[in-house]
Design a protein around this motif. Structure first.
Motif, PDB file in Angstrom:
ATOM      1  N   SER A  20     -16.454 -36.791  -8.126  1.00 55.46           N
ATOM      2  CA  SER A  20     -16.239 -36.338  -6.750  1.00 55.46           C
ATOM      3  C   SER A  20     -16.019 -34.830  -6.728  1.00 55.46           C
ATOM      4  N   ARG A  21     -15.938 -34.290  -5.539  1.00 57.12           N
ATOM      5  CA  ARG A  21     -15.672 -32.855  -5.391  1.00 57.12           C
ATOM      6  C   ARG A  21     -14.398 -32.458  -6.131  1.00 57.12           C
ATOM      7  N   ASP A  22     -13.364 -33.257  -6.023  1.00 60.64           N
ATOM      8  CA  ASP A  22     -12.102 -32.947  -6.711  1.00 60.64           C
ATOM      9  C   ASP A  22     -12.284 -32.906  -8.224  1.00 60.64           C
ATOM     10  N   ASP A  23     -13.124 -33.797  -8.743  1.00 61.74           N
ATOM     11  CA  ASP A  23     -13.393 -33.795 -10.192  1.00 61.74           C
ATOM     12  C   ASP A  23     -14.069 -32.492 -10.622  1.00 61.74           C
ATOM     13  N   PHE A  24     -14.996 -32.015  -9.802  1.00 63.81           N
ATOM     14  CA  PHE A  24     -15.700 -30.778 -10.153  1.00 63.81           C
ATOM     15  C   PHE A  24     -14.785 -29.555 -10.015  1.00 63.81           C
ATOM     16  N   ILE A  25     -13.909 -29.568  -9.041  1.00 63.78           N
ATOM     17  CA  ILE A  25     -12.937 -28.481  -8.911  1.00 63.78           C
ATOM     18  C   ILE A  25     -12.044 -28.435 -10.139  1.00 63.78           C
ATOM     19  N   PRO A  45     -24.553 -31.552  -8.246  1.00 66.02           N
ATOM     20  CA  PRO A  45     -23.437 -30.651  -7.927  1.00 66.02           C
ATOM     21  C   PRO A  45     -23.575 -29.226  -8.461  1.00 66.02           C
ATOM     22  N   LEU A  48     -22.372 -26.495  -6.003  1.00 67.29           N
ATOM     23  CA  LEU A  48     -20.913 -26.501  -5.861  1.00 67.29           C
ATOM     24  C   LEU A  48     -20.256 -25.809  -7.042  1.00 67.29           C
ATOM     25  N   CYS A  49     -20.634 -26.198  -8.251  1.00 68.26           N
ATOM     26  CA  CYS A  49     -20.002 -25.614  -9.439  1.00 68.26           C
ATOM     27  C   CYS A  49     -20.344 -24.141  -9.600  1.00 68.26           C
ATOM     28  N   LEU A  52     -17.917 -22.473  -7.401  1.00 73.00           N
ATOM     29  CA  LEU A  52     -16.562 -22.558  -7.961  1.00 73.00           C
ATOM     30  C   LEU A  52     -16.368 -21.598  -9.135  1.00 73.00           C
TER      31      LEU A  52
END
Length: 224
Positions: A20-25, A45, A48-49, A52
């Protein structure tokens, strides 16, 4: 080797289907904290990464045709191109293992040349995942010899999703075959410093692992 030098060999990994997004953060925050070489993720993702990790030297690595490798070359190239367009710095693609088992070496070479060329035209690092658990030693050596000619940046032992992961014997065989022409990445089942150390000593220049923090903690204790 210092803790920082060891961390810089890690492809800090999260390739689970439920990511999930939280995992990638969390993954990217950990990579920044330790100074990893790369975060290893599936291709969706990447954007997103990349955001980040903006402003850092940490690469975003996209896994292509993961974990089975059983997509056509056109699909692999399209996924690679999309990942590059989304900001991927490195590409880890899975070979068509079935073609390797049939000893269709022309196909393996064509696939490798096509994906490596696309990556290098875009100044991206390319890693070729063999998935050694399904291959004989002779087949591993044959694919490594193809890689020695094609010259991807790395050849890689495993996805971590097969029946077994990296072994010291396989890393040594791959490195002895390619010599200094290509680097070797060990991945799959590397969860402690003792295993990590053995892979490095066998010739691995990159370590793919989701246990980076644990390995670094053990390394500190090992160094006293």
């Amino acid at each position: 080797m210092t803790k920082e030098e060891l961390a810089s060999m890690f492809d800090h990994t999260f390739l689970k289907a439920y990511a999930s997004r939280d995992d990638f953060i969390k993954l990217c925050d950990e990579a920044k904290d330790i100074g990893a070489a790369m975060v290893a993720i599936n291709s969706e993702p990447v954007k997103l990464c990349k955001e980040l990790l903006k402003g850092t030297s940490i690469h975003v690595g996209a896994a292509i045709s993961f974990p089975l490798g059983q997509t056509t070359l056109d699909i692999k190239l399209a996924e690679t191109k999309q990942a590059i367009d989304d900001g991927a710095d490195e590409i880890d693609y899975v070979i068509n293992v079935g073609k390797a088992k049939m000893h269709d070496w022309d196909y393996i070479e064509k696939e490798m040349k096509s994906i490596v060329q696309l990556c290098h035209q875009n100044n991206r690092i390319c890693k070729v995942i063999f998935e050694n658990c399904y291959l004989t030693k002779g087949e591993i050596k044959h694919i490594a010899l193809i890689a020695k000619q094609v010259k991807p940046d790395y050849i890689k032992t495993s996805t971590g999703f097969g029946t077994s992961g990296a072994t010291v014997e396989d890393v040594r065989l791959m490195k002895e075959t390619v010599g200094d022409e290509v680097k070797v990445k060990a991945a799959g089942g590397i969860r402690d410093w003792k295993t990590c150390q053995a892979m490095i000593e066998a010739g691995a220049s990159r370590i793919g692992t989701s246990s980076s923090l644990k390995i670094l903690e053990e390394f500190e204790k090992y160094c006293g």
